[in-house]
Design an enzyme around this catalytic site. Structure first.
Site, PDB file in Angstrom:
ATOM      1  CE  LYS A  46    -116.220 -26.341   5.069  1.00 13.17           C
ATOM      2  NZ  LYS A  46    -117.582 -26.454   4.518  1.00 13.17           N
ATOM      3  NE  ARG A 152    -124.629 -29.214   5.055  1.00 12.86           N
ATOM      4  CZ  ARG A 152    -123.375 -29.057   4.637  1.00 12.86           C
ATOM      5  NH1 ARG A 152    -122.525 -30.055   4.720  1.00 12.86           N
ATOM      6  NH2 ARG A 152    -122.967 -27.917   4.116  1.00 12.86           N
ATOM      7  CE1 TYR A 274    -101.195 -54.376  18.279  1.00 11.21           C
ATOM      8  CE2 TYR A 274    -101.052 -52.383  16.940  1.00 11.21           C
ATOM      9  CZ  TYR A 274    -100.889 -53.026  18.154  1.00 11.21           C
ATOM     10  OH  TYR A 274    -100.434 -52.336  19.243  1.00 11.21           O
ATOM     11  CG  MET A 322    -102.060 -44.365  18.060  1.00  6.15           C
ATOM     12  SD  MET A 322    -102.165 -44.318  19.845  1.00  6.15           S
ATOM     13  CE  MET A 322    -103.605 -45.320  20.156  1.00  6.15           C
TER      14      MET A 322
HETATM   15  C1  PLP Z   1    -117.544 -26.318   3.129  1.00  8.44           C
HETATM   16  C2  PLP Z   1    -118.506 -25.512   2.347  1.00  8.44           C
HETATM   17  C3  PLP Z   1    -118.102 -24.915   1.139  1.00  8.44           C
HETATM   18  C4  PLP Z   1    -116.771 -25.199   0.476  1.00  8.44           C
HETATM   19  O1  PLP Z   1    -116.893 -26.431  -0.195  1.00  8.44           O
HETATM   20  P1  PLP Z   1    -115.731 -27.089  -1.061  1.00  8.44           P
HETATM   21  O2  PLP Z   1    -116.367 -28.296  -1.600  1.00  8.44           O
HETATM   22  O3  PLP Z   1    -114.629 -27.379  -0.106  1.00  8.44           O
HETATM   23  O4  PLP Z   1    -115.323 -26.103  -2.098  1.00  8.44           O
HETATM   24  C5  PLP Z   1    -118.993 -24.057   0.518  1.00  8.44           C
HETATM   25  N1  PLP Z   1    -120.235 -23.831   1.048  1.00  8.44           N
HETATM   26  C6  PLP Z   1    -120.648 -24.425   2.180  1.00  8.44           C
HETATM   27  C7  PLP Z   1    -122.013 -24.155   2.681  1.00  8.44           C
HETATM   28  C8  PLP Z   1    -119.814 -25.286   2.861  1.00  8.44           C
HETATM   29  O5  PLP Z   1    -120.239 -25.897   3.973  1.00  8.44           O
END
Ligand code: PLP
Length: 383
Positions: A46, A152, A274, A322
């Site tokens: 992802k 979640r 800054y 930035m």
């Molecule tokens: C992102 C995610 C993973 C992968 O998790 P990592 O900690 O990066 O290995 C697995 N399962 C779900 C549901 C996720 O959202």
């Protein structure tokens, strides 16, 4: 394609060079797979493979043997299907792509067209997928996601009970997997891990279709009882240590080299950057490097981050702005610290998790924040 390829920026024009070691990603996949004693190893790709470029990363994982991918959003799945098809490898055309975000209303046809597997998170999503499957009269593939304590996404316990009592609600669906997700897998001693494991074992007795899949990267290291039929690591593939505080068994994937634009002599009573947050205490030199928070070098690294020239640390002084950061290079011989030379901002001495700790965040955020103004170099993986 839905995710536009990162613009190719020539090295001479870029403020920094980001090198991604594809062989290290393949090695990390094999290292995880070798721990599994037979369970299948999927890969989570992802968010553009955690910021590293799904177009380059997915084919490398596939070549290492991965046949099941997880993405978060349907658009990422559509993109990945195209990438796998473009490899021209008949084996990969059939790779599974699961979409964790679930089935949004109106996306059924798009799921079907790209042969994506929705991870169904509620009875409503189950009903919608079934209704669509009824129209095309073939059982459609899906996963069921049960919430065992993450709070979640996923079927809440009451909806799991409903499915267990009325199994016919799943008629006509081809259930490839039942998944759940741990809230505290990166804290091995957290009592919640055991409680979620118990809950998952219990629901598997009642929802026993398909493959059981619980573990992310960290959970693979909790022990074999967490592996079930399949695991789905993400961050460990990209080199981040899956067990905070323990030596990192994963190969480092990312190197970020910032370019020095200018070196200046400084002395009291000067300040740097800054807000004048860094007060110069005596004669020294400061290098200005062309990377900033717009590139994912987080502003919280102001006066906290550390770069390296060779093996010598050069601390970030003053605020991250930035497009620029400033580093105290007083300890570096002047001829090794000239405009155009590089400073390791992520490298062998300051891996992603160290940078994350300095920034008060986690490696995931460092990786997925990596900007698109870098000159990107991919090594290995037949690159
Ligand atoms: C992102 C995610 C993973 C992968 O998790 P990592 O900690 O990066 O290995 C697995 N399962 C779900 C549901 C996720 O959202």
């Amino acid at each position: 394609m839905s995710i536009p390829p990162a613009p190719a920026i020539p090295e001479a024009h870029a403020g920094a060079v980001l090198t991604i070691d594809l062989d290290a990603i393949a090695a990390n996949y094999r290292l995880l797979k070798d721990r599994l004693n037979g369970a299948q190893c999927a890969a989570v790709v992802k968010a553009d493979a955690y910021g590293l470029g799904i177009e380059r990363v997915a084919p490398v994982l596939a070549a290492a043997g991965c046949r099941v991918f997880f993405v978060a959003l349907i658009e990422e799945g559509i993109d990945l299907r195209q990438i796998l098809n473009d490899t021209g490898d008949a084996d990969l055309v059939d790779a599974e792509i699961h979409v964790l975000g679930g089935l949004m209303a109106g996306t059924e046809e798009a799921f079907d067209a790209s042969r994506l597997v929705p991870v169904l998170n509620s009875l409503d999503e189950i009903d919608a997928w079934k209704a669509y499957g009824g129209q095309i009269e073939s059982p459609l593939p899906c996963d069921l996601h049960a919430d065992t304590g993450m709070g979640r996404l996923g079927l809440p316990p009451g909806e799991v009970d409903t499915l267990a009592e009325e199994p016919s609600r799943l008629d006509g669906l081809n259930i490839l997997g039942v998944i759940s997700h741990l809230a505290c897998a990166d804290e091995p001693d957290h009592p919640k891990n055991g409680r979620q494991l118990e809950a998952f074992l219990d629901l598997r007795l009642r929802l026993h279709q398909g493959q059981a899949c619980l573990a992310n990267s960290s959970a693979i290291f909790l022990g074999p009882e967490y592996h079930f039929d399949m695991v789905r690591p993400g961050v460990a593939l990209y080199g981040v240590g899956p067990v905070p505080g323990q030596p990192n068994p994963m190969a480092q994937v990312v190197r970020l080299q910032g370019k020095i634009a200018q070196v200046r002599d400084v002395d009291t009573p000067q300040t740097v950057g800054y807000g004048a947050t860094h007060q110069v205490e005596g004669p020294g030199r400061v290098a200005t490097v062309t990377v900033g928070y717009a590139d994912g070098y987080l502003r919280s690294l102001s006066n906290k981050g550390t770069g390296y020239i060779g093996d010598t640390p050069v601390p970030v002084v003053g605020r991250v702005s930035m497009d620029l950061i400033t580093l105290d290079v007083s300890s570096i011989p002047a001829h090794l610290c000239l405009p155009g030379r590089f400073v390791d901002l992520i490298g062998p001495n300051n891996p992603v998790e160290r940078v994350a700790e300095d920034a008060g965040t986690i490696g995931y955020e460092i990786l997925t924040s990596l900007g698109n103004r870098y000159h990107r170099v991919y090594t290995g993986g037949g690159a």
